[in-house]
Design a protein around this motif. Structure first.
Motif, short mmCIF file in Angstrom:
data_model
loop_
_atom_site.label_atom_id
_atom_site.label_comp_id
_atom_site.label_asym_id
_atom_site.label_seq_id
_atom_site.Cartn_x
_atom_site.Cartn_y
_atom_site.Cartn_z
N TRP A 197 1.16 -1.34 -0.19
CA TRP A 197 0.13 -0.13 -0.20
C TRP A 197 0.80 1.29 -0.21
N ASN A 198 2.19 1.38 0.50
CA ASN A 198 2.91 2.05 0.20
C ASN A 198 3.38 2.48 -0.84
N ALA A 199 3.62 1.13 -2.01
CA ALA A 199 3.66 2.01 -3.14
C ALA A 199 2.91 2.04 -4.20
N LYS A 200 1.69 1.76 -3.52
CA LYS A 200 -0.06 1.23 -3.88
C LYS A 200 0.32 -0.18 -5.55
N GLN A 201 0.61 -1.01 -4.88
CA GLN A 201 1.06 -1.99 -6.24
C GLN A 201 1.07 -3.05 -5.63
N VAL A 202 0.21 -3.63 -7.12
CA VAL A 202 -0.59 -5.22 -6.08
C VAL A 202 0.60 -6.55 -7.35
N SER A 203 1.26 -6.95 -6.15
CA SER A 203 2.00 -8.49 -6.65
C SER A 203 0.72 -10.00 -6.94
N VAL A 204 1.25 -10.99 -7.88
CA VAL A 204 0.52 -11.81 -8.30
C VAL A 204 1.26 -12.96 -8.18
N ASN A 205 1.20 -13.92 -8.04
CA ASN A 205 2.04 -15.36 -8.15
C ASN A 205 1.91 -16.44 -8.41
N GLU A 206 1.22 -17.22 -9.09
CA GLU A 206 0.39 -18.67 -9.15
C GLU A 206 2.06 -19.54 -9.62
N GLY A 207 3.18 -19.47 -9.27
CA GLY A 207 4.03 -20.25 -9.86
C GLY A 207 4.61 -19.88 -11.17
N LYS A 208 4.33 -19.03 -11.95
CA LYS A 208 5.28 -18.66 -13.37
C LYS A 208 5.67 -17.36 -13.61
N GLY A 209 5.66 -17.19 -12.30
CA GLY A 209 6.22 -15.44 -12.78
C GLY A 209 5.33 -14.76 -12.09
N VAL A 210 6.02 -13.33 -11.70
CA VAL A 210 4.54 -12.51 -10.82
C VAL A 210 4.28 -11.66 -11.55
N THR A 211 2.79 -11.16 -11.92
CA THR A 211 2.16 -10.23 -12.50
C THR A 211 2.33 -8.97 -11.41
N THR A 212 1.88 -7.97 -12.01
CA THR A 212 1.87 -7.10 -10.82
C THR A 212 1.07 -5.50 -11.69
N TYR A 213 0.83 -4.21 -10.95
CA TYR A 213 -0.36 -3.76 -11.04
C TYR A 213 -0.91 -2.89 -10.07
N ALA A 214 -1.72 -1.93 -10.29
CA ALA A 214 -1.90 -0.49 -9.25
C ALA A 214 -3.05 -0.84 -9.24
N ALA A 215 -2.62 -0.59 -7.26
CA ALA A 215 -4.05 -1.30 -6.12
C ALA A 215 -4.50 0.14 -6.35
N THR A 216 -6.22 -0.32 -5.83
CA THR A 216 -6.64 0.51 -5.93
C THR A 216 -7.47 0.88 -4.29
N PRO A 217 -7.64 2.12 -3.91
CA PRO A 217 -8.25 2.19 -2.56
C PRO A 217 -9.58 1.40 -2.53
N GLY A 218 -9.77 0.47 -0.99
CA GLY A 218 -10.67 0.39 -0.70
C GLY A 218 -10.41 -1.19 -1.20
N MET A 219 -9.58 -2.38 -2.23
CA MET A 219 -9.58 -3.49 -3.25
C MET A 219 -9.77 -3.65 -2.12
N VAL A 220 -10.16 -5.38 -2.31
CA VAL A 220 -10.92 -6.50 -1.73
C VAL A 220 -10.08 -7.32 -2.89
N ASP A 221 -9.86 -8.90 -1.64
CA ASP A 221 -10.02 -9.76 -3.57
C ASP A 221 -11.18 -10.74 -3.54
N ARG A 222 -10.72 -11.92 -4.54
CA ARG A 222 -12.47 -12.86 -4.44
C ARG A 222 -12.57 -13.52 -3.64
N ASN A 223 -11.59 -13.48 -1.80
CA ASN A 223 -12.04 -14.27 -1.32
C ASN A 223 -13.10 -13.48 0.08
N THR A 224 -12.68 -11.95 -0.19
CA THR A 224 -13.46 -11.03 0.92
C THR A 224 -14.33 -10.55 0.05
N MET A 225 -14.58 -10.71 -0.86
CA MET A 225 -15.52 -10.08 -1.51
C MET A 225 -16.59 -10.01 -1.32
#
Length: 235
Positions: A115-143
């Motif tokens: 949240w300091n860098a406002k960046q999301v990183s996602v890793n599914e075992g085939k490399g890391v994907t990054t994108y910008a975070a959005t205030p108030g963002m949740v994930d599919r689990n907590t939706m």
């Protein structure tokens, strides 16, 4: 402890307003909820969803599904989704999300939000994907929890920023009306909520004055899963 056991989420739903970040919602109270899970109309297993307070506005939200019937039991199908989120500006914000699904082989997703860098990183075992975070963002689990908190705050049209694999989706939900519904936990007058920005089937029935989670949820994303509430307890 108050326990309800009356004679499933994974996932969720839902003053007319467009709701983005669960404004005016009070911090959630820890709980344990158990759901009956079925796929394509056949019994599959049981889900246990828990919310724990870690102190200082931090929470752990866990959804554990165990295959106990039919093919799910034969394959040893289980899933574990665990999110750590913070309560910020009257809304949940995801900090980390770990998903693991096991059935013959194991699939895993790890999401981290800086949240300091406002960046999301996602890793599914085939490399890391990054994108910008959005205030108030949740994930599919907590939706589904975020939607329940939005309903409790009186909202009927809800837009939530949900972090997925490669981006933040602005997922939109609408209360379609009130329906009588019967689940293992009992009979309820529930608000039926549908997702309106996708052709993926999603319906959830909420009783927001009693529970922050749906008493029933049906979705096509990830298979035709239906969850029905069996029991719910909170301090």
């Amino acid at each position: 402890m108050r326990t309800l056991k009356l004679p499933r989420t994974l996932l969720a739903g839902f003053a007319l307003a467009v709701f983005t970040t669960a404004a005016l919602a009070a911090p959630p109270t820890p709980f344990t909820a158990t759901y009956q899970v079925s796929r394509d109309g056949e019994a599959m297993g049981e889900a246990t969803i828990t919310l724990k307070s870690l102190g200082h506005g931090e929470y752990e939200y866990s959804n554990q599904i165990h295959g106990t019937s039919g093919l799910a039991a034969m394959l040893g199908a289980n899933s574990s989704d665990v999110t750590r989120f913070r309560w910020n500006n009257d809304a949940p914000e995801t900090e980390t999300y770990n998903s693991k699904v096991s059935a013959l082989k194991t699939r895993q997703r790890v999401m981290q939000v800086n949240w300091n860098a406002k960046q999301v990183s996602v890793n599914e075992g085939k490399g890391v994907t990054t994108y910008a975070a959005t205030p108030g963002m949740v994930d599919r689990n907590t939706m589904s929890l975020a939607l329940g908190l939005a309903l409790r705050a009186g909202n009927q049209n809800v837009t939530l920023p949900v972090g997925v694999k490669q981006r933040v989706e602005q997922q939109q939900f609408k209360v379609q009306g009130t329906e009588s519904i019967k689940v293992p936990a009992g009979s309820f007058q529930a608000e039926r909520v549908t997702r309106t920005d996708s052709d993926k089937h999603f319906d959830a029935w909420y009783v927001p004055k009693q529970f922050p989670l749906p008493v029933k949820m049906a979705q096509s994303d990830g298979g035709d899963l239906t969850l029905e509430l069996v029991r719910y307890s909170s301090p």
